[in-house]
Design an enzyme around this catalytic site. Structure first.
Site, short mmCIF file in Angstrom:
data_model
loop_
_atom_site.label_atom_id
_atom_site.label_comp_id
_atom_site.label_asym_id
_atom_site.label_seq_id
_atom_site.Cartn_x
_atom_site.Cartn_y
_atom_site.Cartn_z
N ASP A 1 -5.73 10.08 9.69
CA ASP A 1 -4.44 9.54 10.10
C ASP A 1 -3.95 10.13 11.41
OD1 ASP A 1 -3.48 7.64 8.07
OD2 ASP A 1 -3.86 9.32 6.73
N GLU B 1 0.86 -1.18 0.00
CA GLU B 1 0.00 0.00 0.00
C GLU B 1 0.90 1.23 0.00
OE1 GLU B 1 -4.09 -1.60 2.17
OE2 GLU B 1 -2.91 -0.03 3.14
#
Lengths: 276, 400
Positions: free
Chosen positions: A60, A49
């Site tokens: 995040d 990824e």
């Protein structure tokens, strides 16, 4: 069959779990990423990824936020991330690469422009954190038409209806966010994950990768066996962050961690631990 | 523009704008919020409680004040000020926090979070949280914490925890990012009170509906004072909550012109501004599609404005729609011009406006003289200038 589908089928047949590292493209510098990707493949990862840096990474935690900031300081972008992926693909035609990021850089390219560019870079999957399926039909259709898997998230609070919806619109694999929170958070409850995975399994045939809160070989091994694979991101990026003056050291530590996780995953199921 | 205005659709779209663009973990709480909002919007008991709070706690209705001296001075339109600065806590922000807090209480949430720029929304949130005995955490960019320290102290005094956000540009957008991260982590017990008409659906519609009291009152007050509808409305636009609050009840009254005033900072041509409607492009940020300040790669650009409350790279999706349809006109005012508006109102009417509202005053300096003496111009005086005393004194070289 897409590279992702083929990879998960191969893993299922050999009874192994997918090891999926996440790194941010261009962190700590643009030249670091392609060699790091090849080194991770050598360490036994199955899918990569590749994080697309964004100025406002709302889902995040601080570690990946800072990775984005470091990459953006080098003028990294979605376009340059695609260039990195294409560069990697020149010497690795087998490892699936999934882009993970936020919608606005894709909007800026236009959906069609992005889908075409992703196809040219030979990208295998695209996970857009802030694009739920209701808003993502157009983009998903353009990706699928080019053989690229749109990958969707599931969360601990996702309803059964939601699981069914993701099963219908997603392909490649589903990404289960194992805890309520941002990337890199702590306190993963194994029993909770196990219960939720049963519900998800009952409603989809797609492989399920589990991420958020995976820190080391032990948690990776425990978690991976509840699904089809495990995603590890913040723990890798922390190695970059603690070795900003020595990227080679960061690379070595990441390889070391991934190697130990690979071993744990393969030993965890006993006899079938085949070498790559 | 059609005669009947019925936006947004059930998924929160204003034409191509709005919608729900969030990570999966936020889908369930957003659905829960939307269900509660749709339910209580029509609940007579809820509405009665809200109306009573607005009257006795906020101090509504706020006056519509005829600024006669200033109107004469400018020699054009009759200027009326909608006095949101007289509300409890000093701005229009409380209209919305009172409403959302009542919703939080009915939904059984025990913890309130908010983002804030100038601190007005943070203060308004800390205020209602104190009143209802709810835990309150306010996220504020570290740059804003420094330039709005008076409001930081007010929030702390009210029992809120103020978290200085050090990521990104350390301003309002980063505070919003951090509040969203908190919400994702604490979805079970936490209600996120967004202060502007942005964010994922239902926030833009819900905040608008709570702020529309401004326009409803203004319309009635204008009819009482002048016997007819106003000719033009002016309001500053950061996220756009005070503007939409004033505009919304007038959208179907096509004779009423609407002007939203964005912050041009050092000037739109310099790139150092906060005017996405005037000089941005459509994109997706903070849960909705709207006009944004972004570069060619889709990365969000840092914004600049003398007023912390307008220092935001996006704008409510309904404003994006009103711009595209031509129903509202969006203009911009520089920092320097805003200061002229600030001094004009202070000296002509004895009212010190917030630096945000000063942008609307500055545009009135341009617009009013172009209008007839028998025409009416309503300006939303969205907040009072007390919070800006340190900033202004510093500019004038005075130590307080």
């Amino acid at each position: 069959m897409s590279r992702l589908a083929a990879k998960f089928e191969e893993l299922a047949q050999s009874g192994r779990k997918a090891l999926i590292p996440f790194i941010t493209a261009g962190d700590p510098s643009p030249g670091f990423t392609v060699p790091m990707m090849h080194a991770m493949v050598k360490a036994g990862v199955d899918v990569i990824e590749l994080g697309v840096p964004f100025s406002d990474p709302m889902a995040d935690g601080p570690v990946i936020q800072r990775a984005s900031e470091r990459a953006l300081a080098h003028k990294m972008s979605l376009r340059r991330t695609l260039e990195i992926a294409a560069e990697f693909r020149k010497t690795d035609q087998t490892t699936p690469v999934v882009l993970m990021g936020y919608l606005n850089p894709i909007e800026a390219m236009t959906y069609e422009g992005f889908a075409n560019a992703a196809q040219r870079a030979d990208i295998d999957g695209v996970l857009t954190v802030d694009l739920p399926p209701e808003e993502g039909q157009e983009c998903s259709a353009l990706l699928k038409a080019r053989g690229i898997d749109p990958i969707f998230l599931l969360a601990p609070n996702s309803s059964v209806d939601r699981v069914k919806k993701m099963d219908a619109v997603g392909s490649g694999y589903l990404y289960y966010v194992s805890l309520k929170g941002v990337t890199g958070a702590g306190h993963l409850d194994v029993a909770d994950v196990e219960n939720k995975l049963q519900q998800i399994r009952a409603n989809t045939q797609l492989p399920v990768a589990i991420g958020f809160g995976v820190k080391d070989a032990e948690t990776a091994n425990t978690i991976a066996h509840l699904g089809d694979g495990v995603v590890i991101g913040s723990a890798l990026i922390s190695k970059i962050e603690t070795n900003l003056d020595n990227p080679e050291q960061a690379k070595n530590e990441i390889v070391e961690l991934l190697t130990s996780i690979r071993q744990a995953l393969d030993c965890g199921l006993g006899t079938e631990g085949v070498q790559e | 523009m059609t005669e009947k205005y019925n936006m947004p659709d059930e998924r929160g779209h204003f034409g191509p704008y709005g919608g729900i663009f969030v990570a999966e973990t936020l889908i369930p709480p957003i659905q829960e919020l939307n269900a509660a909002y749709q339910k209580y919007l029509k609940d007579p008991e809820f509405i009665a409680e809200l109306d009573a709070d607005l009257k006795y706690y906020v101090g509504r209705p706020s006056p519509l004040y005829h600024a006669e001296r200033w109107s004469r001075e400018l020699g054009g339109a009759q200027i009326y000020l909608k006095r949101e600065d007289l509300n409890h806590t000093g701005s229009h922000k409380i209209n919305n926090t009172v409403g959302q807090a009542l919703l939080a209480k009915r939904m059984g949430k025990t913890r309130i979070i908010a983002e804030t720029g100038a601190g007005q929304h943070g203060v308004a949130t800390a205020t209602v949280a104190a009143r209802l005995g709810l835990e309150c955490v306010v996220y504020m960019g570290a740059v804003d914490v420094a330039r709005q320290s008076l409001n930081v102290y007010r929030m702390k005094l009210l029992g809120a925890k103020v978290v200085a956000v050090e990521s990104g540009s350390k301003t309002l957008k980063d505070a919003l990012n951090e509040a969203l991260r908190d919400w994702v982590t604490n979805v079970d017990n936490t209600f996120y009170i967004i202060g502007t008409v942005a964010g994922p659906h239902p926030y833009p519609a819900m905040v608008r509906d709570f702020q529309a009291i401004i326009g409803r009152e203004a319309k009635q007050q204008c009819l009482e004072a002048t016997g007819r509808l106003p000719d033009a409305l002016v309001a500053c636009v950061g996220g756009g909550s005070n503007a939409i609050g004033l505009f919304y009840p007038f959208i179907e009254d096509e004779s009423v012109k609407m002007y939203g005033v964005e912050a041009a900072g050092d000037g739109v041509a310099t790139g150092r501004h906060s005017a996405p409607l005037c000089a941005g492009r459509p994109g997706v940020l903070h849960g909705n599609r709207t006009y944004l300040m972004a570069d060619d790669d889709g990365e969000i650009i840092e914004t600049h404005s003398i007023s912390a409350g307008l220092d935001y790279p996006g704008v409510g999706p309904e404003h994006a729609w009103l711009k595209d349809t031509g129903r509202a006109t969006y203009v911009n005012i520089t920092d320097t011009e805003a200061l002229e508006g600030f001094y004009a109102l202070t000296h002509m009417e004895g009212i010190i406006p917030a630096l945000e509202s000063s942008h609307a005053m500055a545009y009135a300096l341009k617009l009013a003289p172009t209008m007839g003496k028998d025409e009416t111009l309503i300006i939303n005086l969205s907040g009072r200038g007390d919070k800006d005393m340190q900033t202004m004194a510093k500019r004038e070289g005075i130590e307080l």
